[in-house]
Enzyme design. Structure first.
Site, PDB file in Angstrom:
ATOM      1  CD  GLU A 298      28.849  58.993  82.350  1.00 43.51           C
ATOM      2  OE1 GLU A 298      30.015  58.638  82.731  1.00 43.51           O
ATOM      3  OE2 GLU A 298      28.822  59.699  81.544  1.00 43.51           O
ATOM      4  CG  HIS A 319      33.742  28.067  77.973  1.00 41.71           C
ATOM      5  ND1 HIS A 319      33.963  26.601  77.656  1.00 41.71           N
ATOM      6  CD2 HIS A 319      32.929  28.401  76.677  1.00 41.71           C
ATOM      7  CE1 HIS A 319      33.539  26.321  76.660  1.00 41.71           C
ATOM      8  NE2 HIS A 319      32.589  27.379  75.923  1.00 41.71           N
ATOM      9  CE  LYS A 433      35.975  63.849  85.998  1.00 39.55           C
ATOM     10  NZ  LYS A 433      35.286  64.759  85.053  1.00 39.55           N
TER      11      LYS A 433
HETATM   12  O1  PA5 Z   1      29.735  61.066  79.191  1.00 40.61           O
HETATM   13  C1  PA5 Z   1      30.736  61.734  79.807  1.00 40.61           C
HETATM   14  O2  PA5 Z   1      30.093  63.191  79.868  1.00 40.61           O
HETATM   15  C2  PA5 Z   1      32.007  61.523  80.081  1.00 40.61           C
HETATM   16  O3  PA5 Z   1      32.159  60.089  79.654  1.00 40.61           O
HETATM   17  C3  PA5 Z   1      33.099  62.406  79.263  1.00 40.61           C
HETATM   18  O4  PA5 Z   1      32.682  62.191  78.003  1.00 40.61           O
HETATM   19  C4  PA5 Z   1      34.339  62.243  79.702  1.00 40.61           C
HETATM   20  O5  PA5 Z   1      34.368  62.131  81.074  1.00 40.61           O
HETATM   21  C5  PA5 Z   1      35.335  63.079  79.156  1.00 40.61           C
HETATM   22  O6  PA5 Z   1      34.838  64.106  79.255  1.00 40.61           O
HETATM   23  P1  PA5 Z   1      35.708  65.353  78.277  1.00 40.61           P
HETATM   24  O7  PA5 Z   1      35.253  65.048  76.941  1.00 40.61           O
HETATM   25  O8  PA5 Z   1      35.282  66.523  79.004  1.00 40.61           O
HETATM   26  O9  PA5 Z   1      37.262  65.340  78.603  1.00 40.61           O
END
Ligand code: PA5
Length: 442
Positions: A298, A319, A433
């Protein structure tokens, strides 16, 4: 202490590549320290280590003590950065086969919520990290009759997977307990989002705040990770201070292994190696790999760049993926994650008849076998054209795991700046989303 053995990666690069890049690495490191790079308003994950909040740690320990006293199960609802860190640390630092409070069913006349064994930590279970109704239904059926507390973790408070699970779990808890709010802990933004709105109405037992300047994947050292980790019976203070010590060391050491790790990945990416496999031999570390995968994927994977991060667990995956690693497309690098001390081992017995022909390893430990497998794999993959390096940390214990997680956080920040991207945003996550919400008629 974390060490990086990188000869098997450097041999794939020209001699002066690393030296030529080094001024850029230093510049990236300075940008992290001085908050002058892209997204620098999201560097709170460093501030919370530079100025530790012991009162918060105490509060978390007190809540964890109540959970150990009153809960059979702590159900953590969250996804992505709001779940992977806690899961990584709990998987690494709890026994494979652990006795939990919920393994002893309370006798009929035990006061509600009191576990029979008050010293056993509650079982920490996770939900809210996918959309499987089957999972949720089975989970709730399995929780019947147990003393369940819930920690819903969502910075935005609006993440659909987590919010839907919380809705279902809340309904279930209303049927189970007289006062479900007293069993509910929220971990969220200081004042925004649906969880805060619900808190106003329901007055939950406890609220923890996720600092504004800490993004999800960097939040394991906030209450997002710390509360579930403490509830699982892990020494959360040693874990936290392990990270503090890594933060101090790395901030002060221009030559730290974290920078070489970031630099070598960058150089290899420029040479066309665009997939990195983090390889663990201890299954307990596989979830640390999943956390690392989000952190790097990310943070780096944007604007058409970044290495694709994947996790392999050896020898199991030798494996299944071993063939590809050895002879498939040559765009792979491999980073072995090895504790200096194995979490436990056993000695291979000698047998009188040697019917299975294994007496040649009798007297060695399973650790010896693991190390032979690691060494052999690293050499074979080098010969097969896979640049690889080995990150070594002291042991699978709270302090060294805290140190390791910070090592990766700092390395990815530097790496993002080398790649010229903002390592702290994730604009691409919104696209699925939007499409999903359209289809659901929001
Ligand atoms: O790293 C990030 O920002 C995401 O993985 C969020 O943690 C994830 O989408 C969950 O978001 P939230 O804590 O707002 O529910």
């Amino acid at each position: 202490m974390i060490r990086l053995d990188d000869e098997r990666a450097r041999s794939f690069l020209a001699d002066d590549d690393l030296n030529t890049l080094w001024p850029n690495v230093q510049e990236a490191h300075e940008a992290v320290l001085n908050k002058t790079g892209a997204g620098s308003d999201m560097l709170g994950w460093r501030d919370l280590l530079l100025d530790p909040d012991d009162a918060l740690l105490e509060d978390i320990e007190a809540t964890a003590a109540r959970l150990r006293r009153d809960a059979d199960v702590l159900l953590c609802l969250g996804i992505g950065g709001s779940y992977l860190g806690a899961r990584a640390v709990i998987s690494a630092l709890t026994p494979y086969l652990q006795t939990h409070a919920s393994d002893h069913s309370p006798s009929d006349d035990a006061p509600e919520g009191l576990s029979v064994d008050p010293t056993a930590p509650p079982e920490v279970r996770f939900a809210g990290h996918h959309t499987s109704g089957a999972y949720l239904a089975e989970l709730l059926a399995n929780l019947e009759g147990k003393s369940v507390f819930v920690n819903v973790i969502s910075k935005s408070g609006t993440t659909l997977e987590t919010a839907l699970s919380f809705r279902v779990v809340r309904e279930w808890m209303q049927d189970q307990y007289d006062n479900p709010s007293d069993r509910t802990i929220i971990t969220t933004d200081s004042d925004q989002g649906a969880l805060n709105a619900l808190h106003e109405t329901h007055d939950f037992y406890k609220k923890y705040v996720i600092p504004d300047d800490v993004g999800g994947r960097f939040s394991v050292l906030t209450p997002v990770g710390l509360l579930p980790i403490a509830a699982a019976g892990i020494d959360v203070r040693s874990f936290f201070y392990g990270a503090v010590s890594a933060c101090e060391t790395i901030s002060a050491d221009d030559e730290h292994a974290a920078f070489r790790y970031a630099a070598l990945r960058y150089l290899l990416l420029n040479d066309g190696y665009d997939v990195e496999a983090l390889a663990v031999f201890e299954p307990k570390l596989q979830d640390v790999g999943r956390w690392w995968q989000q952190l790097f994927g990310e943070s780096e994977g944007k604007e058409g760049t970044g290495l694709f991060p994947t996790v392999v667990q050896y020898t199991t995956d030798l494996h299944s993926l071993g063939q590809y690693m050895q002879q498939g497309q040559r765009n792979l690098i491999e980073t072995f994650l090895m504790p200096e001390t194995d979490p436990g081992s056993l000695t291979i017995p000698e047998t009188a008849d040697d019917g299975d022909g294994l007496n040649y390893v009798a007297g060695k430990t399973m650790s010896d076998v693991t190390h032979a497998a690691y060494d052999g794999t690293a050499q074979a993959h080098t010969d097969g054209g896979v640049p690889n390096m080995t990150l070594r940390f002291d042991e699978i214990a709270p302090g060294p795991i805290g140190e390791l997680l910070y090592f990766f956080e700092h390395a990815v920040a530097v790496s993002g700046y080398l790649l010229n991207v903002n390592p702290f945003n994730q604009p691409g996550v919104e696209d699925y989303k939007r499409e999903m919400y359209d289809r659901l008629g929001r």
